[in-house]
Design an enzyme around this catalytic site. Structure first.
Site, PDB file in Angstrom:
ATOM      1  CG  ASP A 178      -2.144   0.878   1.038  1.00  0.00           C
ATOM      2  OD1 ASP A 178      -3.224   0.341   0.770  1.00  0.00           O
ATOM      3  OD2 ASP A 178      -2.009   2.124   1.130  1.00  0.00           O
ATOM      4  CB  THR A 181     -15.226  -1.951  -9.748  1.00  0.00           C
ATOM      5  OG1 THR A 181     -15.464  -2.959  -8.779  1.00  0.00           O
ATOM      6  CG2 THR A 181     -16.411  -1.823 -10.681  1.00  0.00           C
ATOM      7  CG  PHE A 215     -30.004  -7.036  -2.588  1.00  0.00           C
ATOM      8  CD1 PHE A 215     -29.448  -8.200  -2.084  1.00  0.00           C
ATOM      9  CD2 PHE A 215     -29.262  -5.878  -2.543  1.00  0.00           C
ATOM     10  CE1 PHE A 215     -28.171  -8.204  -1.535  1.00  0.00           C
ATOM     11  CE2 PHE A 215     -27.980  -5.872  -2.005  1.00  0.00           C
ATOM     12  CZ  PHE A 215     -27.439  -7.040  -1.505  1.00  0.00           C
ATOM     13  CG  LEU A 216     -37.048  -8.365  -3.145  1.00  0.00           C
ATOM     14  CD1 LEU A 216     -38.112  -9.456  -3.240  1.00  0.00           C
ATOM     15  CD2 LEU A 216     -37.229  -7.370  -4.293  1.00  0.00           C
ATOM     16  CB  ALA A 223     -38.649  -0.758   1.737  1.00  0.00           C
ATOM     17  CB  CYS A 246     -19.946  -1.150  -4.128  1.00  0.00           C
ATOM     18  SG  CYS A 246     -18.476  -1.644  -3.238  1.00  0.00           S
ATOM     19  CE  LYS A 253     -16.277   2.426  -6.484  1.00  0.00           C
ATOM     20  NZ  LYS A 253     -15.811   1.550  -7.562  1.00  0.00           N
ATOM     21  CE  LYS A 271     -22.493  -4.122   4.195  1.00  0.00           C
ATOM     22  NZ  LYS A 271     -22.528  -5.209   3.241  1.00  0.00           N
TER      23      LYS A 271
HETATM   24  C1  UGA Z   1     -22.117  -4.574  -2.648  1.00  0.00           C
HETATM   25  C2  UGA Z   1     -22.523  -5.915  -3.299  1.00  0.00           C
HETATM   26  O1  UGA Z   1     -23.546  -6.552  -2.512  1.00  0.00           O
HETATM   27  C3  UGA Z   1     -21.322  -6.848  -3.419  1.00  0.00           C
HETATM   28  O2  UGA Z   1     -21.708  -8.022  -4.138  1.00  0.00           O
HETATM   29  C4  UGA Z   1     -20.198  -6.132  -4.192  1.00  0.00           C
HETATM   30  O3  UGA Z   1     -19.035  -6.946  -4.267  1.00  0.00           O
HETATM   31  C5  UGA Z   1     -19.847  -4.853  -3.464  1.00  0.00           C
HETATM   32  O4  UGA Z   1     -21.014  -4.019  -3.388  1.00  0.00           O
HETATM   33  C6  UGA Z   1     -18.753  -4.186  -4.263  1.00  0.00           C
HETATM   34  O5  UGA Z   1     -19.003  -3.800  -5.408  1.00  0.00           O
HETATM   35  O6  UGA Z   1     -17.611  -4.165  -3.794  1.00  0.00           O
HETATM   36  P1  UGA Z   1     -21.773  -3.706  -0.152  1.00  0.00           P
HETATM   37  O7  UGA Z   1     -21.710  -2.340  -0.749  1.00  0.00           O
HETATM   38  O8  UGA Z   1     -20.727  -4.102   0.838  1.00  0.00           O
HETATM   39  O9  UGA Z   1     -21.722  -4.831  -1.310  1.00  0.00           O
HETATM   40  O10 UGA Z   1     -23.147  -3.822   0.619  1.00  0.00           O
HETATM   41  P2  UGA Z   1     -24.589  -4.489   0.430  1.00  0.00           P
HETATM   42  O11 UGA Z   1     -24.818  -5.405   1.560  1.00  0.00           O
HETATM   43  O12 UGA Z   1     -24.817  -5.008  -0.913  1.00  0.00           O
HETATM   44  O13 UGA Z   1     -25.530  -3.214   0.688  1.00  0.00           O
HETATM   45  C7  UGA Z   1     -25.457  -2.052  -0.143  1.00  0.00           C
HETATM   46  C8  UGA Z   1     -26.504  -1.045   0.277  1.00  0.00           C
HETATM   47  O14 UGA Z   1     -27.810  -1.478  -0.093  1.00  0.00           O
HETATM   48  C9  UGA Z   1     -26.579  -0.764   1.773  1.00  0.00           C
HETATM   49  O15 UGA Z   1     -26.717   0.620   1.948  1.00  0.00           O
HETATM   50  C10 UGA Z   1     -27.825  -1.500   2.228  1.00  0.00           C
HETATM   51  O16 UGA Z   1     -28.440  -0.910   3.351  1.00  0.00           O
HETATM   52  C11 UGA Z   1     -28.702  -1.362   0.999  1.00  0.00           C
HETATM   53  N1  UGA Z   1     -29.733  -2.421   0.873  1.00  0.00           N
HETATM   54  C12 UGA Z   1     -29.352  -3.697   0.634  1.00  0.00           C
HETATM   55  C13 UGA Z   1     -31.072  -2.084   0.950  1.00  0.00           C
HETATM   56  O17 UGA Z   1     -31.456  -0.901   1.167  1.00  0.00           O
HETATM   57  N2  UGA Z   1     -31.996  -3.070   0.782  1.00  0.00           N
HETATM   58  C14 UGA Z   1     -31.669  -4.361   0.538  1.00  0.00           C
HETATM   59  O18 UGA Z   1     -32.576  -5.198   0.368  1.00  0.00           O
HETATM   60  C15 UGA Z   1     -30.296  -4.683   0.471  1.00  0.00           C
END
Ligand code: UGA
Length: 431
Positions: free
Chosen positions: A31, A119, A245-246, A248, A256, A259, A316
């Site tokens: 790093d 990415t 991912f459903l 609300a 991620c 972006k 989260k």
């Molecule tokens: C996300 C993807 O889930 C990973 O597969 C991916 O590798 C990663 O981005 C990345 O590109 O590096 P992450 O950002 O760590 O992972 O978090 P998630 O658990 O996917 O949640 C993302 C956001 O969506 C959070 O703010 C969460 O609160 C929100 N969310 C998630 C919802 O509002 N509702 C849902 O049903 C699920």
């Protein structure tokens, strides 16, 4: 077992390095930030990711940390690129850190393959390969190997992935990268570099779309009297749609989805295609926390001089990551309406900059809600379920709870005297 150099000691680089060491490889993580490398050498992990410190400690014999690219590459057969690709003002990904790693690869006597985990826009791999050939590295293979791990369960996701995507034009590199994953429990999908680059962007965009679709259904539920939790549970039972991912909430955040959805839209726009569905997703997600504040304002008849507690600040639960957290927009909106804001979070370390310089941080939920006109669950930390909500109702000036993640049991809350607002459900009044 192989000798591997990992460039970047962020979330992805550290998890990748630790997991590759766990699989038996010898890994040097490089790093450019001295404090990061020093703390890793002392055995301190600069980020919170469940299981990561244990994995780094258990594999310390096979892991080294350095500031020096040449040291990392001295024996490396494979170089992983795990640096960040933040958005530029145009929404394109900033690839400067990727290019500086590629520049560093010139003195790597044993290098057989470069693996891109960062990415990147579709087409980057081809450009990197051309640059490598021009730099005399034409004999080194190249593979795109996007990362699908989610923060908070990254170690588990790395070792038990739904799929390992390997994009390469070179069968030798494909075989080499697949062999590094021996011991990982997941199917390998081999494809072109461009397709692998697109899989990552398309997956994140579709997940963001699913969340946003549910948030739009939630808005219609609020207007019509349906309950989004009941609706999403039954919709998700259709095997063609699936239950994930459903949920609300207050909109997706993190490093991620925001972006990558902007990067995919910018990439499509740059090639002349207007990705309208994705534009709508981005716009609806930006609105989601603002809509919540507008509903709260209407419920309590104005926000000026009101005291509001924000419960959960990270994007989260299970992480200390504040990047693109809806809490920042919510806090800033409340402050600009003239409210006083308190904040509780078990893990977040928001900086000293706005809006956090004006948010009173409390280490206890009851302290955070004391004398408040409303409390809002912003992040669904499981700790919030165990709070003594009867006591919280007593401590508040006005027991109003806006459950921005539909986390808590409303039947209990209304019994304790709470007015309960939620996302995609009608407001429940105290019994
Ligand atoms: C996300 C993807 O889930 C990973 O597969 C991916 O590798 C990663 O981005 C990345 O590109 O590096 P992450 O950002 O760590 O992972 O978090 P998630 O658990 O996917 O949640 C993302 C956001 O969506 C959070 O703010 C969460 O609160 C929100 N969310 C998630 C919802 O509002 N509702 C849902 O049903 C699920």
């Amino acid at each position: 077992m192989r000798n591997i150099a990992v460039f970047g000691a962020g979330y992805i680089g550290l998890v990748t390095g630790a997991c590759l060491a766990e699989l038996g490889h010898t890994v040097t993580v490089r790093d450019i930030q001295p404090h990061r490398v020093e703390s890793l050498r002392r055995g301190e992990v600069p980020i919170y990711e469940p299981g990561l410190s244990e994995l780094l400690a258990n594999n310390e014999d096979r892991l080294r940390f350095t500031l020096d690219a040449q040291e990392a590459l001295q024996h490396a057969e494979i170089a992983y690129v795990c640096v960040d690709t933040p958005p530029t003002p145009s929404g394109d990904a900033d690839l400067s850190r990727v290019w500086s790693v590629i520049d560093d690869l010139r003195n790597a006597p044993h290098l057989a393959a470069v693996v891109m985990k960062s990415t990147v826009p579709v087409g980057t791999g081809e450009q990197v390969q051309n640059a490598m050939t021009a730099a005399g590295l034409g004999h080194v293979g190249y593979a795109s190997n996007p990362e699908f791990t989610a923060e908070g369960k990254a170690v588990h996701d790395f070792l038990h992935p739904d799929r390992i995507v390997i994009g390469t034009a070179d069968p030798v590199a494909a075989e080499l990268v697949a062999s590094l994953h021996k011991g990982v429990d997941g199917p390998v999908q081999t494809m072109s570099i461009a397709s692998a680059e697109m899989v990552k962007l398309a997956s994140n965009a579709l997940l963001a779309t699913k969340i946003t679709f549910t948030n739009e259904i939630a808005a219609v539920c609020e207007a019509t009297g349906a309950d989004v939790e009941e609706v999403a549970a039954a919709v998700g039972m259709d095997h063609r749609l699936g239950p994930h991912f459903l949920k609300a909430g207050l909109g997706y955040g993190g490093s991620c989805f925001p972006k990558d959805s902007r990067a995919l839209r910018a990439m499509a726009s740059n090639s002349g295609y207007p990705f309208q569905l994705l534009s709508a997703v981005i716009e609806v997600n930006d609105l989601q926390p603002r809509r919540a504040i507008a509903r709260l304002k209407e419920q309590i008849g104005g926000l000026r001089g009101r005291r509001i507690a924000l419960l959960g600040l990270t994007f989260k639960p299970g992480t200390d990551d504040m990047r693109e957290a809806p809490s920042a927009i919510i806090a800033a909106r409340l402050l600009s309406e003239g409210a006083q804001v308190t904040g509780w979070d078990p893990m977040a370390h928001p900086g000293a900059e706005a809006p956090w310089d004006q948010v009173e941080r409390k280490s206890d939920v009851i302290d955070a809600v004391t004398d408040c006109d409303a409390a809002m669950v912003v992040t669904e930390w499981p700790e919030l379920v165990d709070v003594d909500w009867a006591k919280a109702a007593q401590a508040m000036k006005n027991p109003l709870l806006f459950d921005g993640r539909n986390l808590l049991n409303r039947q209990d809350l209304v019994r304790y005297g709470f007015t309960c607002m939620g996302v995609g459900r009608i407001t429940a009044l105290p019994k």
